[in-house]
Design a protein around this motif. Structure first.
Motif, mmCIF file in Angstrom:
data_model
loop_
_atom_site.group_PDB
_atom_site.id
_atom_site.type_symbol
_atom_site.label_atom_id
_atom_site.label_comp_id
_atom_site.label_asym_id
_atom_site.label_seq_id
_atom_site.Cartn_x
_atom_site.Cartn_y
_atom_site.Cartn_z
ATOM 1 N N PHE A 521 0.834 -1.194 0.000
ATOM 2 C CA PHE A 521 0.000 0.000 0.000
ATOM 3 C C PHE A 521 0.875 1.253 0.000
ATOM 4 N N GLU A 522 0.277 2.306 -0.460
ATOM 5 C CA GLU A 522 0.968 3.593 -0.499
ATOM 6 C C GLU A 522 0.622 4.460 0.710
ATOM 7 N N HIS A 523 -0.615 4.400 1.131
ATOM 8 C CA HIS A 523 -1.056 5.255 2.245
ATOM 9 C C HIS A 523 -1.653 4.456 3.401
ATOM 10 N N ASN A 537 4.146 -8.519 10.224
ATOM 11 C CA ASN A 537 5.474 -7.918 10.200
ATOM 12 C C ASN A 537 5.507 -6.896 9.076
ATOM 13 N N LEU A 538 6.147 -5.750 9.366
ATOM 14 C CA LEU A 538 6.320 -4.714 8.340
ATOM 15 C C LEU A 538 7.545 -5.085 7.520
ATOM 16 N N VAL A 539 7.324 -5.606 6.322
ATOM 17 C CA VAL A 539 8.420 -6.123 5.507
ATOM 18 C C VAL A 539 8.909 -5.123 4.468
ATOM 19 N N GLU A 540 8.234 -4.014 4.337
ATOM 20 C CA GLU A 540 8.667 -2.952 3.414
ATOM 21 C C GLU A 540 8.179 -1.618 3.972
ATOM 22 N N TYR A 573 -9.099 -2.665 12.114
ATOM 23 C CA TYR A 573 -7.949 -1.784 12.331
ATOM 24 C C TYR A 573 -7.394 -1.368 10.980
ATOM 25 N N VAL A 574 -6.644 -0.284 10.992
ATOM 26 C CA VAL A 574 -6.059 0.268 9.767
ATOM 27 C C VAL A 574 -4.556 0.424 9.970
ATOM 28 N N ILE A 575 -3.785 -0.008 8.984
ATOM 29 C CA ILE A 575 -2.340 0.229 8.980
ATOM 30 C C ILE A 575 -2.078 1.346 7.973
ATOM 31 N N ARG A 576 -1.434 2.410 8.442
ATOM 32 C CA ARG A 576 -1.250 3.557 7.561
ATOM 33 C C ARG A 576 0.153 4.152 7.730
ATOM 34 N N ARG A 577 0.529 4.921 6.732
ATOM 35 C CA ARG A 577 1.800 5.639 6.781
ATOM 36 C C ARG A 577 1.859 6.474 8.055
ATOM 37 N N ALA A 578 2.968 6.379 8.775
ATOM 38 C CA ALA A 578 3.114 7.152 10.004
ATOM 39 C C ALA A 578 3.608 8.551 9.700
ATOM 40 N N PRO A 579 3.229 9.527 10.477
ATOM 41 C CA PRO A 579 3.788 10.870 10.310
ATOM 42 C C PRO A 579 5.313 10.817 10.356
ATOM 43 N N SER A 581 7.188 9.499 8.008
ATOM 44 C CA SER A 581 7.727 8.424 7.184
ATOM 45 C C SER A 581 8.326 8.988 5.888
ATOM 46 N N ARG A 582 9.422 8.373 5.432
ATOM 47 C CA ARG A 582 10.074 8.782 4.187
ATOM 48 C C ARG A 582 9.868 7.763 3.065
ATOM 49 N N SER A 583 9.161 6.682 3.356
ATOM 50 C CA SER A 583 8.996 5.624 2.367
ATOM 51 C C SER A 583 7.885 5.952 1.382
ATOM 52 N N GLU A 584 8.036 5.429 0.158
ATOM 53 C CA GLU A 584 7.023 5.643 -0.876
ATOM 54 C C GLU A 584 5.958 4.563 -0.878
ATOM 55 N N ARG A 585 6.336 3.360 -0.444
ATOM 56 C CA ARG A 585 5.339 2.290 -0.357
ATOM 57 C C ARG A 585 5.677 1.389 0.834
ATOM 58 N N PHE A 586 4.688 0.598 1.212
ATOM 59 C CA PHE A 586 4.797 -0.235 2.398
ATOM 60 C C PHE A 586 4.252 -1.623 2.077
ATOM 61 N N ALA A 587 4.665 -2.583 2.881
ATOM 62 C CA ALA A 587 4.096 -3.924 2.763
ATOM 63 C C ALA A 587 4.126 -4.597 4.127
ATOM 64 N N THR A 588 3.048 -5.288 4.427
ATOM 65 C CA THR A 588 3.000 -6.149 5.611
ATOM 66 C C THR A 588 2.687 -7.567 5.166
ATOM 67 N N VAL A 589 3.193 -8.536 5.930
ATOM 68 C CA VAL A 589 2.694 -9.902 5.806
ATOM 69 C C VAL A 589 1.885 -10.189 7.069
#
Length: 601
Positions: A521-523, A537-540, A573-579, A581-589
């Motif tokens: 996800f991006e956001h 786990n936050l893998v990206e 629940y929602v997983i979202r970009r944290a204030p 953050s410098r990453s462009e995209r994220f991934a969880t497993v």
């Protein structure tokens, strides 16, 4: 072993990984230290009786009872202290005979036991202690494993000195003996076996009867005078609170003969250490929880949460299937700059039940957090392998005749970042060098049959145990390259795609009970536990926060590579970009027990 609760110094390569996550104690809770705890216990006892108070200090096996007795005596000089273990335990030879068939002659494997702690005590000696209790003329404190059983309804205050299994293992390595065993110089693996198959099963069975009644919990992991303690009601409130929000257990790290450098550099570990091989990032049977109030912490075993709040944590369906046992394990295997893991196989379900008394087996998978260009995974046998020939070669290698030519018999597959390899029980496998693996598996982690360890010895200088007879009975020989490529490699299936979000099913074979979903996800990405525990786990990406759509819990920050648990009771629940953050995209497993969600269909 109370962790130093100071913020870590983050180096330039660090991910911000938090090594000492905490769970808040309820407002107004106080962490007591040293003699304060024993004074508090005696006050409780005085308040509950018009007679002479009796304080019971029940102790998890592995705690230093002599040091506890000395500490209590110093704090309460007017009280009589009775070490019930010395006064009433059965003779060591009697205990050894009782548990012998559960330990077996094997260095690693025993049989799961169903003892109760009273079986380790001598009935006549117990009656003598009870007579001393009845005849007391001054405040009396009973100390030891099973003290509550000896005191029974007579106790005016009940204290539990609790310990995490990881700390007990460290003490084994430093020369501590098993309970009443006198085996200080014995191989640490054999001590662990006795703990795993006998002592800890018995102790948890007993402890579970105490958790709703204890007046005080004392941290048995710490040095006695520095140990924190917290009121039983505050402990129980913290356990209830933990099931209403995301949380993390306290990870632990260990070196190994194949260990690498990735965790040391990326997770800000001791730079002077030669390597780190393991990290148990989510194994509640082994890990701890840090309960915090006023900047002080009390360390308790994470299994206490499983034992005391299983339905809220696991969910009704998962609890009905596994009982009060956390069935999912996340851990790290670091071979970056290290060596291959041992070539191994895990037991089939029928075998592990029949041979060891376990109800389910260690199906697993390798998720690649990182990998060098030459990284590989060994997985399944090559076509037309002759089982007798292969095991004859393994036995010759074990005897030192010649090394085992693994590549002749076992497939290798290139491994790159974010690959996910399924490894159902019965499949020969190992991770090669220069990989950083997030292992997602079922929990019975001790049941690994090593087949070949690349002619190495352990860190103790002793050859690591190899179990060829067990292994030979469990290899599924039809799992050759064709079967592996059709079933275990590259099994990624897109479930849904929306703007800024992709959900995939990945990794585990249909024979395994764990479902894994990956969300890119991006956001933000919306989730729902749907009544079963989620492990993620936050893998990206660098840092995210977990939020409740209804504001049911405060935003919870998670950094790259951190494993976290979302209890079944949380729901949406929602997983979202944290204030920040410098990453462009994220991934969880995300892992959960398959068949417990409507979305599995």
């Amino acid at each position: 072993m109370t962790p130093d609760h100071q913020p870590a110094v983050v180096n330039e390569q660090s991910t911000g990984y938090v090594k000492l996550p905490t769970i808040p104690l309820p407002e107004g809770a106080e962490v007591l230290t040293g003699g304060e705890a024993w004074h508090a216990a005696l006050r409780i006892a005085h308040d509950r009786t018009a007679g002479i108070p009796l304080v019971v200090v029940d102790v998890y096996p592995g705690a230093d009872v002599a040091a506890l007795t000395a500490s209590i005596s110093a704090a309460l000089p007017a009280a009589e202290i009775v070490d019930v273990e010395d006064a009433a335990a059965a003779d060591p030879a009697v205990i050894d005979a009782l548990i012998g068939r559960h330990l077996t002659d094997d260095r690693v494997f025993g049989v799961m036991s169903h003892f109760t702690v009273d079986e380790f005590y001598d009935g006549g000696r117990v009656e003598h202690v009870r007579e001393r209790v009845a005849a007391r003329r001054s405040p009396l404190v009973l100390v030891g494993w099973g003290a509550e059983l000896i005191a029974g309804a007579e106790a005016d205050a009940l204290v539990l000195v609790d310990m995490a299994r990881w700390e007990i293992q460290q003490r084994y390595r430093r020369g501590a003996a098993n309970w009443r065993a006198g085996n200080h110089d014995e191989d640490a693996l054999r001590k662990y076996k006795r703990g795993f198959f006998v002592e800890w099963r018995t102790a948890d069975r007993h402890k579970r009867t105490l958790l709703d009644r204890i007046d005080l919990v004392v941290d048995g992991n710490a040095e006695t005078e520095a140990a924190g303690a917290v009121a039983g009601e505050s402990f129980r409130a913290a356990m209830r609170g933990a099931t209403t929000q995301p949380f993390r257990v306290v990870p632990f790290f260990d070196p190994g003969v194949w260990g690498g450098q990735w965790m040391k550099e990326r997770l800000d570990l001791d730079p002077a250490a030669e390597n780190f091989a393991w990290c148990f990032d989510c194994v509640p049977e082994e890990n701890s929880l840090l309960l915090e109030a006023g900047g002080k912490v009390v360390e308790v075993p994470a299994i206490d949460l499983v034992l005391s709040r299983p339905r809220e944590l696991l969910g009704e369906r998962t609890h009905s299937r596994f009982g009060a046992e956390f069935p999912i394990r996340f851990d790290f295997l670091d071979t970056m700059g290290g060596g291959n893991l041992s070539l191994q196989v895990h037991p089939l379900t029928d075998y592990i039940r029949d041979a060891f008394g376990m109800s389910y087996t260690q199906d697993e998978s390798y998720y690649l957090l990182d990998a060098a260009d030459d990284a590989v995974v060994y997985l399944g046998v090559k076509p037309d392998v002759d089982p007798k020939e292969m095991f004859a070669a393994l036995r010759a290698a074990t005897e030192g005749t010649h090394p085992f030519d693994a590549e002749r018999y076992v497939n290798t597959y290139p491994a790159k970042k974010h690959d996910h390899f399924a490894i159902p029980a019965g499949t020969i496998h190992c991770s090669g060098a220069n990989s950083m693996v997030l292992e997602i598996s079922a929990t019975p982690f001790i049941f690994t049959f090593k087949l070949w360890d690349w002619d190495r010895v352990g860190l103790d200088g002793v050859p690591r145990p190899v179990h060829l007879d067990h292994g030979e009975r469990n290899v599924r020989w039809e799992r050759d390259d064709r079967w592996v490529e059709q079933n275990l490699v590259g099994q990624v299936h897109e479930i849904r795609r929306e703007p800024g979000l992709v959900e995939e099913r990945t990794g585990l074979h249909e024979l395994e009970f764990i479902e894994v979903r990956r969300h890119w996800f991006e956001h933000e990405a919306a989730h729902d536990t749907e009544g079963t525990v989620n492990v993620l786990n936050l893998v990206e990406g660098d840092v995210v926060e977990i939020v409740s759509p209804t504001g049911a819990f405060a935003p919870y920050r998670v950094h790259y590579a951190e494993t976290f648990i979302v209890p079944a009771a949380v729901g949406e629940y929602v997983i979202r970009r944290a204030p920040g953050s410098r990453s462009e995209r994220f991934a969880t497993v995300k892992a959960y027990v398959r068949g417990t969600l409507a979305s599995d269909a």
